[in-house]
Scaffold this active site. Structure first.
Site, PDB file in Angstrom:
ATOM      1  N   LYS A  12       3.721  -6.835   4.255  1.00 33.58           N
ATOM      2  CA  LYS A  12       3.415  -5.315   3.870  1.00 33.58           C
ATOM      3  C   LYS A  12       3.154  -4.508   5.163  1.00 33.58           C
ATOM      4  O   LYS A  12       2.815  -5.295   6.137  1.00 33.58           O
ATOM      5  CB  LYS A  12       2.292  -5.141   2.730  1.00 33.58           C
ATOM      6  CG  LYS A  12       1.129  -5.612   3.140  1.00 33.58           C
ATOM      7  CD  LYS A  12       0.198  -4.743   3.836  1.00 33.58           C
ATOM      8  CE  LYS A  12       0.541  -3.301   3.433  1.00 33.58           C
ATOM      9  NZ  LYS A  12      -0.553  -2.490   4.407  1.00 33.58           N
ATOM     10  N   THR A  14       0.958  -1.159   0.090  1.00 31.04           N
ATOM     11  CA  THR A  14       0.165  -0.104   0.137  1.00 31.04           C
ATOM     12  C   THR A  14       0.829   1.080  -0.001  1.00 31.04           C
ATOM     13  O   THR A  14       1.348   1.613  -1.208  1.00 31.04           O
ATOM     14  CB  THR A  14      -0.951   0.185   1.042  1.00 31.04           C
ATOM     15  OG1 THR A  14      -0.284  -0.159   2.480  1.00 31.04           O
ATOM     16  CG2 THR A  14      -1.982  -1.144   1.041  1.00 31.04           C
ATOM     17  N   SER A  41      -7.174  10.405   0.386  1.00 32.80           N
ATOM     18  CA  SER A  41      -7.565  11.277  -0.465  1.00 32.80           C
ATOM     19  C   SER A  41      -7.035  10.979  -1.632  1.00 32.80           C
ATOM     20  O   SER A  41      -6.279   9.936  -1.916  1.00 32.80           O
ATOM     21  CB  SER A  41      -7.149  12.975  -0.036  1.00 32.80           C
ATOM     22  OG  SER A  41      -5.737  12.949   0.244  1.00 32.80           O
ATOM     23  N   ASN A  56      -0.188  10.336   6.446  1.00 33.42           N
ATOM     24  CA  ASN A  56      -1.340   9.990   7.153  1.00 33.42           C
ATOM     25  C   ASN A  56      -2.426  10.906   7.185  1.00 33.42           C
ATOM     26  O   ASN A  56      -3.417  10.674   7.373  1.00 33.42           O
ATOM     27  CB  ASN A  56      -0.988   9.627   8.637  1.00 33.42           C
ATOM     28  CG  ASN A  56      -0.372   8.210   8.517  1.00 33.42           C
ATOM     29  OD1 ASN A  56      -0.867   7.162   8.085  1.00 33.42           O
ATOM     30  ND2 ASN A  56       1.073   8.164   9.121  1.00 33.42           N
ATOM     31  N   THR A  81      -2.322  -1.960   9.085  1.00 30.35           N
ATOM     32  CA  THR A  81      -2.252  -3.218   8.517  1.00 30.35           C
ATOM     33  C   THR A  81      -1.032  -3.776   7.959  1.00 30.35           C
ATOM     34  O   THR A  81      -0.564  -3.667   7.072  1.00 30.35           O
ATOM     35  CB  THR A  81      -3.198  -3.383   7.331  1.00 30.35           C
ATOM     36  OG1 THR A  81      -4.598  -2.565   7.838  1.00 30.35           O
ATOM     37  CG2 THR A  81      -3.588  -4.856   7.000  1.00 30.35           C
ATOM     38  N   GLU A 126       6.002   4.688   7.551  1.00 26.70           N
ATOM     39  CA  GLU A 126       5.616   5.753   6.777  1.00 26.70           C
ATOM     40  C   GLU A 126       6.282   7.039   7.176  1.00 26.70           C
ATOM     41  O   GLU A 126       5.940   7.310   8.393  1.00 26.70           O
ATOM     42  CB  GLU A 126       4.091   5.935   7.183  1.00 26.70           C
ATOM     43  CG  GLU A 126       3.502   4.878   6.252  1.00 26.70           C
ATOM     44  CD  GLU A 126       1.835   4.762   6.512  1.00 26.70           C
ATOM     45  OE1 GLU A 126       1.613   5.291   7.498  1.00 26.70           O
ATOM     46  OE2 GLU A 126       1.080   4.149   5.545  1.00 26.70           O
TER      47      GLU A 126
END
Lengths: 383, 383
Positions: free
Chosen positions: A168, A146, A383, A378, A179, A259
């Protein structure tokens, strides 16, 4: 080769339009046997996604023929329609492989609260079923990404048997972030109870100790499938050692791709009265936004470390704790030691060593710093 | 007038060089009586700063003549030398006012793990003692500011008696962020046990429910001092009502000045089986970085709300929860309702309404979003 490195497994990764980018978004991994033993661990979040609810039923008998994973949508909080989508996905895989739907695990990852496009998903299952082969483990690894910037894979071989894995996400299992999905395959010949025991122990000291941002996911799942195709039944200790090493490898890859992170922080807690205390202390530090923001700024703010420890129920005396950062002892017995400007945090790797000085238990928690990019990624996620 | 609005109080705020900016950094507030009843609540962090350790001893008998507060350093984890600094500060105030050191509360705020400059601090006490008057409450409010952009003050009057307060920080009490210091004065004539009971109840529904970033401070203290100078002893209910209103006012000011925040989020949990459940659910949402980053991006990501609720032990069914954001019902019974793009998060005020649908208990938690500026301010704090 990843999950197709062990004998007895085939995989595919295809694009079926769930991701607006057009990137691969559906992975299928099939166990061709001769054995179909399996084990899995799941998020401990009480709010569980539809594929988790489904997979917990499937794994109950320890027999799994295939696992199908999609990115582009978590299928969580999507009501009866969402559960039917998960069920239909398993049925489609089962029909293509001529197995029972109750032998098919399902995983999903992406935005919560949106329906998956069932027609696209089922078309993806058909395409993946038609392109299965024993070389495509890397395609499966790419299809479950993702916000990952790179696919995460690992392989280990020993004494005629092998383990392979893909992962992942950027977080931990229980609780977990964003996740984390992991699929591990092996051609070792081990029954489901042995796989279950080994997986729980390996996950406890690897994925369970990766705490990127303290947010527990609704979709986390780590699955281990054994084909027995090597014809070798390794002893439990050897298997657990290799499995744990592979899980630690994948966990480190998840950490380093978290991230927006600019530092990988290894929090080593020693001198604890018991291991649970060491884990609680490490996790409390790993979740302290002020400490994490300080590391982002290359600021060895050890006071925020002690403040975080003070919120735990661990056995310790706040005025008998030592703290080192990247090898510099900045705090001895709860007071200042070396000047904080001796600590160099300019590199990506940060080692925080906390000595509680009350026992000999230890634990290491992996986390990341809190950065502008974390906030950006995040805030823009849906969006 | 703030803390000098009630009769019987004098205050001063001076600059003594603890802040490198040269701004005011020492506040002194003196109760001239005729009564000197007082109560205080403190951080629940087990790692307590030296002034907290000192003040907990002072407040034990319910008698306080003065409170001295410094910014520019937390005096936490500074060892025996740091405690001696706190003690010397109280002694200096006591000598200047001809009272006992055991009647002087001390508060400090700023960076942890650095010694305060004792000579400057004591010079500041001398200067403040010489400039006390009944008009300077606002000077005291300014002297306790750290990263605050504005001083926080409040006053209430009723039936011949008054309450006044000042506050600094951007967080909550137990646990608390970034050191929240609050001083409240009243000229009501109430004994210490009555003050204590009223303060605990008022704090529980105001400061305790402000959770800006989930980080518990080592230095939080809320102090209430009563001079009795009005000669009026209000009934307990009236006093608690005014005190609670004043605490809610100050808490809202703290929230709206939270470091780097761009949204003030009011999390209202209704339909809970019990109040503790409602608080736990609200706090869990308030500490979810993914939700907070989404609000920063004006993204009504209600899936992250349900994921946060799922980590609690509260009584609820994940598939029977309703969620509204700024008046738009985005989730009904754990599934999607109105499209998320109907929610307008462009303003600063965000109202999140969660209905657990199992009882009639409620609680409201105040928090902020997670922003680039939060990361920036907290990464640069000690530099």
């Amino acid at each position: 080769m990843t999950v197709t490195a062990p004998a007895g497994f085939e995989a595919a990764g295809v694009a079926c339009g769930l991701k607006s980018s057009g990137a691969a978004d559906l992975a299928l991994i099939v166990n061709r046997g001769p054995r179909r033993a399996a084990a899995a661990v799941f998020t401990s979040n009480r709010a569980k996604a539809n594929p988790i609810i489904w997979s917990q039923q499937v794994i109950a008998d320890g027999e799994v023929a295939a696992i199908v994973l999609n990115s582009g949508g978590a299928n969580c909080f999507t009501g009866a329609q969402g559960f039917q989508t998960t069920h239909a996905t398993a049925e489609a895989v089962a029909e293509a492989l001529a197995v029972g739907a109750g032998e098919v695990l399902v995983c999903s990852t992406g935005l919560i609260g949106e329906q998956l496009d069932r027609a696209r998903l089922l078309a993806g299952v058909a395409a993946a079923s038609g392109s299965l082969d024993a070389e495509s483990g890397m395609d499966a690894a790419r299809a479950i990404m993702t916000t990952d910037s790179v696919p995460k894979t690992a392989e280990r071989r020993r004494d005629g048997w092998a383990i392979g894995g893909i992962a992942k996400g950027a977080g931990m299992l229980a609780p977990g972030l964003a996740t984390m999905l992991v699929v591990i395959t092996t051609d070792a010949d081990l029954p489901a109870p042995a796989l279950d025991a080994a997986l729980r122990r390996a996950a406890r000291v690897s994925f369970d100790r990766l705490d990127s941002d303290g947010c527990m996911s609704t979709n986390d799942q780590v699955t281990l499938m054994a084909s027995g195709a090597s014809g070798i039944a390794p002893d439990a200790e050897a298997f657990e050692a290799e499995l744990t090493a592979l899980c630690l490898d994948l966990a480190a890859q998840l950490q380093s791709d978290a991230e927006g992170a600019s530092h990988d922080i290894r929090i080593e807690v020693v001198g604890a009265a018991r291991e649970d205390d060491a884990v609680e202390v490490g996790r409390s530090i790993a979740r302290n936004n002020l400490f994490k923001a300080a590391v982002f700024g290359n600021d060895p703010n050890w006071g925020r470390v002690l403040a975080a420890i003070g919120t735990t129920s661990a056995e310790f005396d706040p005025y008998d704790v030592d703290v080192s950062m990247n090898g510099v002892r900045v705090c001895t017995a709860g007071g200042p030691d070396r000047p904080r400007d001796e600590v160099d945090l300019s590199g990506r790797a940060v080692h925080l060593l906390v000595d509680l000085r009350v026992g000999d238990a230890t634990a290491t928690i992996l986390t990341n710093d809190l950065t502008h990019d974390y906030v950006h990624e995040n805030s823009a996620y849906s969006s």
